[in-house]
Design a protein around this motif. Structure first.
Motif, mmCIF file in Angstrom:
data_model
loop_
_atom_site.group_PDB
_atom_site.id
_atom_site.type_symbol
_atom_site.label_atom_id
_atom_site.label_comp_id
_atom_site.label_asym_id
_atom_site.label_seq_id
_atom_site.Cartn_x
_atom_site.Cartn_y
_atom_site.Cartn_z
ATOM 1 N N THR A 20 5.325 48.673 79.286
ATOM 2 C CA THR A 20 6.159 49.201 80.380
ATOM 3 C C THR A 20 7.441 48.398 80.447
ATOM 4 O O THR A 20 7.464 47.229 80.060
ATOM 5 C CB THR A 20 5.412 49.103 81.729
ATOM 6 O OG1 THR A 20 6.255 49.619 82.765
ATOM 7 C CG2 THR A 20 5.034 47.666 82.074
ATOM 8 N N ASP A 37 13.027 52.538 79.834
ATOM 9 C CA ASP A 37 12.143 53.690 80.028
ATOM 10 C C ASP A 37 11.582 53.684 81.447
ATOM 11 O O ASP A 37 11.181 52.634 81.959
ATOM 12 C CB ASP A 37 10.960 53.633 79.039
ATOM 13 C CG ASP A 37 11.406 53.785 77.602
ATOM 14 O OD1 ASP A 37 12.502 54.319 77.366
ATOM 15 O OD2 ASP A 37 10.632 53.365 76.710
ATOM 16 N N GLU A 41 7.893 58.218 81.828
ATOM 17 C CA GLU A 41 8.005 58.419 80.376
ATOM 18 C C GLU A 41 6.951 57.634 79.594
ATOM 19 O O GLU A 41 6.843 57.772 78.378
ATOM 20 C CB GLU A 41 9.383 57.954 79.888
ATOM 21 C CG GLU A 41 10.557 58.697 80.483
ATOM 22 C CD GLU A 41 11.871 58.049 80.116
ATOM 23 O OE1 GLU A 41 12.594 58.615 79.275
ATOM 24 O OE2 GLU A 41 12.162 56.960 80.651
ATOM 25 N N GLU A 42 6.214 56.745 80.281
ATOM 26 C CA GLU A 42 5.329 55.823 79.558
ATOM 27 C C GLU A 42 4.177 56.543 78.844
ATOM 28 O O GLU A 42 3.663 57.556 79.335
ATOM 29 C CB GLU A 42 4.739 54.801 80.535
ATOM 30 C CG GLU A 42 5.782 53.818 81.038
ATOM 31 C CD GLU A 42 5.222 52.825 82.063
ATOM 32 O OE1 GLU A 42 3.990 52.816 82.304
ATOM 33 O OE2 GLU A 42 6.034 52.070 82.620
ATOM 34 N N ALA A 257 7.879 54.360 75.955
ATOM 35 C CA ALA A 257 7.881 55.814 75.773
ATOM 36 C C ALA A 257 7.433 56.233 74.372
ATOM 37 O O ALA A 257 7.503 57.413 74.026
ATOM 38 C CB ALA A 257 9.278 56.363 76.062
ATOM 39 N N ARG A 259 8.568 55.169 71.266
ATOM 40 C CA ARG A 259 9.436 55.047 70.095
ATOM 41 C C ARG A 259 9.030 53.801 69.314
ATOM 42 O O ARG A 259 8.652 52.773 69.897
ATOM 43 C CB ARG A 259 10.911 54.974 70.509
ATOM 44 C CG ARG A 259 11.430 56.294 71.082
ATOM 45 C CD ARG A 259 12.870 56.216 71.530
ATOM 46 N NE ARG A 259 13.052 55.217 72.562
ATOM 47 C CZ ARG A 259 12.740 55.384 73.838
ATOM 48 N NH1 ARG A 259 12.227 56.539 74.246
ATOM 49 N NH2 ARG A 259 12.926 54.424 74.715
ATOM 50 N N ASN A 276 8.929 58.705 67.012
ATOM 51 C CA ASN A 276 8.085 58.561 68.194
ATOM 52 C C ASN A 276 6.626 58.806 67.826
ATOM 53 O O ASN A 276 6.318 59.728 67.069
ATOM 54 C CB ASN A 276 8.519 59.552 69.289
ATOM 55 C CG ASN A 276 7.931 59.175 70.636
ATOM 56 O OD1 ASN A 276 6.718 59.123 70.812
ATOM 57 N ND2 ASN A 276 8.799 58.888 71.590
ATOM 58 N N ARG A 278 4.445 60.038 69.520
ATOM 59 C CA ARG A 278 3.934 61.327 70.012
ATOM 60 C C ARG A 278 4.061 62.385 68.917
ATOM 61 O O ARG A 278 3.449 63.432 69.001
ATOM 62 C CB ARG A 278 4.690 61.749 71.268
ATOM 63 C CG ARG A 278 4.331 60.891 72.490
ATOM 64 C CD ARG A 278 5.067 61.337 73.738
ATOM 65 N NE ARG A 278 4.484 60.750 74.931
ATOM 66 C CZ ARG A 278 5.159 59.995 75.805
ATOM 67 N NH1 ARG A 278 6.432 59.739 75.616
ATOM 68 N NH2 ARG A 278 4.560 59.499 76.867
ATOM 69 N N ARG A 366 17.165 58.043 81.111
ATOM 70 C CA ARG A 366 17.332 58.806 79.868
ATOM 71 C C ARG A 366 17.342 60.296 80.136
ATOM 72 O O ARG A 366 16.609 60.770 80.946
ATOM 73 C CB ARG A 366 16.187 58.478 78.919
ATOM 74 C CG ARG A 366 16.365 57.189 78.262
ATOM 75 C CD ARG A 366 15.133 56.835 77.466
ATOM 76 N NE ARG A 366 15.179 55.434 77.149
ATOM 77 C CZ ARG A 366 15.978 54.906 76.233
ATOM 78 N NH1 ARG A 366 16.746 55.677 75.514
ATOM 79 N NH2 ARG A 366 15.985 53.607 76.022
#
Ligand code: SF4
Ligand code: FES
Length: 366
Positions: A20, A37, A41-42, A257, A259, A276, A278, A366
């Protein structure tokens, strides 16, 4: 999802998990990016568990849980337990201000191996001016006692600058008194928030030299009973530091987030896509992403680095510092006396000093 590591690229040694960017402190030299962030967004707990699995599969040996303040995440014990179960060495990098007996016990029971506890100063007034949180020093001292009483290995970390550099001997004595096995005296690094505050924080050449004398004297005094690490401010050197021990060689950072970066300041580099977790696996990012291959090795180097006999010692210094000071991350680090941009650093050494500090804050969404 897990990528098979390429035989060409050795696996990273360490993962820095920035859980975080939230933090109760507001240090003006924070290594977090200026654009931080938000909580919304975490990464989720499930995301982080997958990151740890992918790190272990990739060959990572150490997981450093950092922030912001990683103890702001209630799932920290669960993440540590998972990392331990996957065979990773676990280190918690914390300010200690959210630590109490119940929370420490949960971390210990999760199998945490080591705590790196940061202090802003030995003097309460100086510490709380920098951290910008009244009452923080007493909480840190209480956290150190909890950790030491348990017997868990502990490193104390002091970031030094022109306001506190004279107290290095007392910082080292405090680490010994609190039962730390190691103390890190780290001069401020000047990018992001540190660069914004350079005129207030950069020590004089005389202060740097005295800090070297103080560390050498403490090493002689404490011998093997206390390990003392010393990170110098490279603005006063003629050759740069091997930032991150070379781009994409040993370290990877995961931002709150998701990255994945070769260093904590890489997001300042323009014109490159930041991969990222994700969307891609850690292994694919480490081995094949454009970002990690951008400054890997020596092929990207301009002269004078390309033909320099130090090119595999300092790896051309710091890309983010080159960007911040020259506008181009490909340039030779201006700290280097051989760099065509070295004048920028010579001028910074002489710049007018100010006591005004800009404290870290969430200022850009962001
Ligand atoms: Fe390092 Fe490049 Fe300077 Fe050589 S020229 S010392 S490789 S930064
Ligand atoms: Fe990014 Fe040094 S901080 S390469």
């Amino acid at each position: 999802m897990n990528a098979v590591p390429s035989p060409r690229i050795p696996p990273p040694m360490s993962l820095l998990a920035e859980l975080t960017h939230r933090c109760p402190l507001a240090c003006p030299y924070c290594s977090n990016p200026v654009a931080m962030d938000r909580k919304s967004e975490e990464l989720s707990t499930a995301d982080w568990l997958r990151v740890l699995d992918e790190a272990a599969d990739l060959g990572v040996l150490q997981a450093h849980f950092s922030g912001g303040e990683p103890m702001a995440r209630p799932d920290l014990p669960e993440l540590i337990a998972h990392a331990v179960q996957r065979g990773l060495y676990t280190n918690l990098i914390t300010s200690g201000v959210l630590m109490d007996e119940r929370r420490f016990t949960a971390l210990r029971d999760a199998g945490l191996d080591h705590v790196q506890l940061s202090f802003q100063d030995v003097e309460t007034a100086g510490a709380e001016r920098i951290g910008h949180l009244p009452g923080a020093q007493a909480k840190k001292l209480a956290a150190a006692k909890l950790i030491a009483d348990d017997g868990m290995p502990m490193t104390l970390n002091f970031v030094v600058h022109r306001e506190n550099v004279v107290r290095i001997p007392q910082m080292i004595d405090l680490a010994a008194q609190l039962g730390a096995g190691r103390v890190e005296i780290a001069h401020t690094q000047y990018y992001g928030w540190g660069l914004r505050n350079r005129a207030a924080l950069l020590p004089s050449r005389a202060q740097l030299e005295q800090s070297e004398v103080d560390v050498a004297a403490a090493r002689a005094r404490y011998g093997d009973s206390l390990a003392i690490d010393f990170v110098t401010p490279d603005y006063h050197l003629e050759r740069p530091k091997p930032c991150m021990d070379g781009w994409g060689r040993r370290f990877l950072n995961v931002t709150p987030a998701g990255r994945v970066l070769p260093c904590h300041a890489a997001e300042t580099i323009p014109g490159v896509e930041f991969p990222n977790l994700r969307e891609q696996s850690l292994g694919a990012i480490w081995n094949d992403s454009a970002l990690f291959n951008l400054f890997r090795g020596t092929a990207w180097m301009p002269e004078p680095c390309a033909s320099c006999d130090r090119r595999e010692i300092d790896w051309g210094g710091c890309r983010c510092q080159a960007l911040a000071l020259t506008g181009n991350a490909r340039n030779t680090d201006p700290v280097c006396g051989l760099s065509p941009f070295h004048d920028v650093v010579l001028e910074a050494r002489e710049e007018e000093r100010t006591p005004e500090l800009i404290f870290r804050q969430f200022e850009t969404v962001r």
